[in-house]
Design an enzyme around this catalytic site. Sequence first.
Site, PDB file in Angstrom:
ATOM      1  N   ILE A 684       5.335  -0.138 -14.331  1.00 61.13           N
ATOM      2  CA  ILE A 684       5.662   1.174 -14.924  1.00 61.13           C
ATOM      3  C   ILE A 684       7.148   1.502 -14.800  1.00 61.13           C
ATOM      4  O   ILE A 684       7.605   2.544 -15.257  1.00 61.13           O
ATOM      5  CB  ILE A 684       4.843   2.297 -14.260  1.00 61.13           C
ATOM      6  CG1 ILE A 684       5.075   2.343 -12.746  1.00 61.13           C
ATOM      7  CG2 ILE A 684       3.377   2.166 -14.598  1.00 61.13           C
ATOM      8  CD1 ILE A 684       4.401   3.520 -12.061  1.00 61.13           C
ATOM      9  N   GLY A 685       7.925   0.630 -14.168  1.00 57.72           N
ATOM     10  CA  GLY A 685       9.356   0.876 -14.043  1.00 57.72           C
ATOM     11  C   GLY A 685      10.020  -0.271 -13.331  1.00 57.72           C
ATOM     12  O   GLY A 685       9.385  -1.105 -12.690  1.00 57.72           O
ATOM     13  N   GLY A 687      14.110  -1.453 -11.500  1.00 57.22           N
ATOM     14  CA  GLY A 687      15.464  -1.067 -11.117  1.00 57.22           C
ATOM     15  C   GLY A 687      16.205  -2.258 -10.570  1.00 57.22           C
ATOM     16  O   GLY A 687      15.755  -3.412 -10.668  1.00 57.22           O
ATOM     17  N   SER A 689      16.646  -3.149  -7.556  1.00 61.76           N
ATOM     18  CA  SER A 689      16.057  -3.794  -6.382  1.00 61.76           C
ATOM     19  C   SER A 689      14.670  -4.379  -6.649  1.00 61.76           C
ATOM     20  O   SER A 689      14.121  -5.037  -5.774  1.00 61.76           O
ATOM     21  CB  SER A 689      15.973  -2.795  -5.227  1.00 61.76           C
ATOM     22  OG  SER A 689      15.231  -1.656  -5.612  1.00 61.76           O
ATOM     23  N   GLY A 690      14.075  -4.133  -7.784  1.00 62.50           N
ATOM     24  CA  GLY A 690      12.761  -4.687  -8.052  1.00 62.50           C
ATOM     25  C   GLY A 690      11.971  -3.866  -9.047  1.00 62.50           C
ATOM     26  O   GLY A 690      12.509  -3.012  -9.755  1.00 62.50           O
ATOM     27  N   LYS A 691      10.646  -4.139  -9.108  1.00 65.72           N
ATOM     28  CA  LYS A 691       9.773  -3.476 -10.065  1.00 65.72           C
ATOM     29  C   LYS A 691       8.847  -2.489  -9.362  1.00 65.72           C
ATOM     30  O   LYS A 691       8.610  -2.583  -8.161  1.00 65.72           O
ATOM     31  CB  LYS A 691       8.944  -4.508 -10.828  1.00 65.72           C
ATOM     32  CG  LYS A 691       9.779  -5.461 -11.689  1.00 65.72           C
ATOM     33  CD  LYS A 691       8.901  -6.467 -12.401  1.00 65.72           C
ATOM     34  CE  LYS A 691       9.756  -7.404 -13.262  1.00 65.72           C
ATOM     35  NZ  LYS A 691       8.924  -8.427 -13.956  1.00 65.72           N
ATOM     36  N   VAL A 692       8.321  -1.540 -10.148  1.00 70.05           N
ATOM     37  CA  VAL A 692       7.352  -0.565  -9.647  1.00 70.05           C
ATOM     38  C   VAL A 692       6.064  -0.722 -10.450  1.00 70.05           C
ATOM     39  O   VAL A 692       6.091  -0.773 -11.689  1.00 70.05           O
ATOM     40  CB  VAL A 692       7.888   0.879  -9.774  1.00 70.05           C
ATOM     41  CG1 VAL A 692       6.858   1.872  -9.245  1.00 70.05           C
ATOM     42  CG2 VAL A 692       9.203   1.039  -9.018  1.00 70.05           C
ATOM     43  N   ASP A 811      21.845   8.793  -3.231  1.00 75.86           N
ATOM     44  CA  ASP A 811      21.589   8.377  -4.619  1.00 75.86           C
ATOM     45  C   ASP A 811      20.742   9.425  -5.321  1.00 75.86           C
ATOM     46  O   ASP A 811      19.750   9.100  -5.981  1.00 75.86           O
ATOM     47  CB  ASP A 811      20.906   7.015  -4.654  1.00 75.86           C
ATOM     48  CG  ASP A 811      20.999   6.361  -6.041  1.00 75.86           C
ATOM     49  OD1 ASP A 811      21.820   6.829  -6.855  1.00 75.86           O
ATOM     50  OD2 ASP A 811      20.257   5.397  -6.301  1.00 75.86           O
TER      51      ASP A 811
END
Length: 989
Positions: A684-685, A687, A689-692, A811
Amino acid sequence: MILVFLLVFLNPLPFASALNQEGLYLLQVKQSLSDQTSALSDWSHRDDTPCKWRGISCNSLTGGVESVDLSNFQLAGPFPLFLCRLPSLRSILLVNNNINSSLPVDISECRNLTTLDLSQNLLVGSLPPSLATIPSLRNLILFGNNFSGEIPASFGQFQRLEYLNLAGNLFDGTVPAVLGNISTLKELDLAYNPFAPTHIPSELGNLTNLEQLFLAGCNLVGQIPSSFGRLVHLQNLDLSLNRITGSVPSSISELKSIQQIELYNNSLSGELPLNMGNLTALKRFDASMNELTGTIPTGLCGLQLESLNLYINRLEGTLPESITRSKKLFELKLFNNKLSGPLPSQLGANSPLQSLDLSYNQFSGEIPVNLCAKGQLEDIILIYNSFSGKIPESLGRCTSLSRVRLKHNRFSGRIPDGFWGLPKVFLLELAENSFGGQISKTISSAHNLSILSLSDNRFSGSLPAEIGSLEALVEISASENGFTGQIPRSLVKLSQLVKLDLSENNIDGTIPEGVKGLVKLNELNLANNRLSGSIPTDIGSLPVLNYLDLSSNSFSGKVPIELQNLKLNVLNLSNNRLSGELPPLYANENYRNSFVGNPGLCGDLDGLCPKINLSKNENCTWILTSIFVLAGLVFVLGVVWFYMKYRSFEKKKKRATVTKWRSFHKIGFSEFEIADCLKEENVIGSGASGKVYKVVLSNGDAVAVKKISGGVKKGDSLSAADIERDEFETEVETLGKIRHKNIVRLWCCCNAGDGQLLVYEYMSNGSLGDLLHSSKGGLLDWPTRYKIALDAADGLSYLHHDCVPPIVHRDVKSNNILLDGEFGARVADFGVAKIVKRVGKAAESMSVIAGSYGYIAPEYAYTLRVNEKSDIYSFGVVILELVTGKPPTDPEFGEKDMVKWVCSTYNQKGADQVIDPRLDSTYKEQICRVLDIGILCTNALPINRPSMRKVVKLLQEASWENKFKAGKDGKLSPYYCYDEEASDQASVV
């Protein structure tokens, strides 16, 4: 008349009256309006005539009402059409009230009107075309309302109209060419309307009686029509803040009566017409912020010239000597061009020059001696040029000076004594030159001095004690000079001081006692001097200090344990003679670089001192032993790797290896249930640093799983892997102990075979950024956006004020604010969060991972300092996003960022041009209050930003009445937006 009879007599006022018919009409007007201030209290039925009533003027012969002036009475309600029943009425003035709804179509019944002024009200809708049928109307003034749509084509039929002012509305059609038919027109003002992209109608050149033409901020495109040369009576032409292209037409030189030309902030190019010298009446010419080339025409600098602004262009050549002929010139701004050569020697000799800004050019030579001959010079800004020589003695007598900026030139010699003590100067910037000599004791007369910038020169001698008498001082920057002697004890009296930088000098002695009086000190830099003695414990009591550099001196004794009270982003005590134990807060690897070069501290932090040299044999033995150990380690790791790969192959990747499971709440699912659902279709997302992933559990509940890559792929640097691992550890350490309704909940975490997993509560509406800036942004009405802002502020306030030790998110952005099914907000993504006790981490690592583009506070660009104030700046940007509906970086902003665009647009065009048009205008007052809070949070100077606890209180108060109300002119207070020219490092001047 029958209708009037019915209204007046069938619904009679509850009293007997001898008042005449016009008075009865006016009482009906009073009844139709809300009069909260009782401005119409003297309008009474007991009078025979209304001629003595407030706001009413009558004809002295006939007694008929000729004028109704109810301006500034704070009246509310619809336009009182009963006024049109007054047979002799010539003038209606309802300026600055709250007249709302739309203008009635039958307003044309006011047949005898000559003036209709409804400016600064709340009128909406389209303009009635019937206005043009009022035969004697000469003045139609409707600026500052909310009229929209097209300007009626019928407006070209006005017979006697002289003044038409429709500025500051919401017209979104085009500028109609038919306005060129109003031959009687003397003033046309359509400025600051969001017209569709429109070419300037050449028909406007037919308005030969026109004296004032204002078309600023009208979304105009194309070129300036050559037909404007026929406007021989024109005195003021304003085409600024548009997108006009092409060159300035030579026909403009035919405007014999022109006194002011405003062309700034367009896309004009080419050279200025040489025949502009024919404009003998010209007083002000502003064509700044364009793309003009060539030289400044000699004739442009005429005898009547008062102001010349050509900054931010591409002009070359020299400043014409003819500029010295003007006896009225008070403003000359030519910064950001390519101008060169010396300044005219007589500049300022004949004119009352007040403001001179020639920065960012290639000028050379000396400062003209007569620059302040008329004694009115206030600003002299010459930064980033190649000027040389000394400062003239005459400037030392220029007591009108308030801002002096001479940074980055080739000036040399001694500063005149009088120059140090100019009484009105608040900014004295002499940095990056070759000035020498001492600071004169006459500086004690500079009572208004706020910023003293002397860095990178050749000043010498002791700092005079008189500096300590300058109570308004906010900044002293005197690094990289040859100052000697001791730090004056009087400096500790400067209670307003924010920055003290005396680094890179030859100052000796000790730090004066009483530094605890510097309660606003944010930065203390005394590095690379000859200071000695102990570090005062009082430094630990400075409430806002976050930059402390005492390195490369001769300080001795212990490191004061009181330094643990500070929230430092930079701490450097290296290369001194300190000894003893380190304070517990600093006795860890994070602070190694802060204490190197202090031999007496070696026993307290392993590795601060150089290792003892080994003998040759011992060295060889150590090397051989290391080789065997390393080889064994490689063998063992190889066996382990092969075994793990074999197990993975046997299981056919059905289940990821999951170890080191940690839960922070009571949960009803296993690690294997999570691992089996980490598939691409569940992403679902993603970034940096990785995936969600969205994982639906067997009980029907959903969780969000963030997978952070854990290995080092081929070609990756070790630092990248370290950063990813650090993000995982930081997020676990931070979220694992937080319990707050507005912080996203971390259920558990674990290490998987190919990364680390963080399991959060699932937020069904995703991130604020994705929702707000998508086609679904219309779902977020103002009450929802306000609630989101308050929720997120509550969460950040908890991090800053209620966590021990405090936590800096580092952030904050709209994509890190998640929304649940009821649009409740949670602050998320703590991968780069900083627990304040760990402030000694090297600046290099901070610069790699802290913050997102568009949200980073300005001070981070030049200090690498990130603290709670940086979070507050980032949150201020989120508030501006909620108000404007725009992302922090948008092509509409041009070279500006969100903050600068909001400030300039708000000031120049008002709040309506900033607020998201999708929001309901009934909430405008509250939106403006929240907008002001956002701008306050993004203040350029960190110390002026409120704490997050204060932000929460301000947001709560924003829903109260009569709090933080925007000014009636829709412009910001200088408290919120600052002059960008004032300082290179965003200091307030």
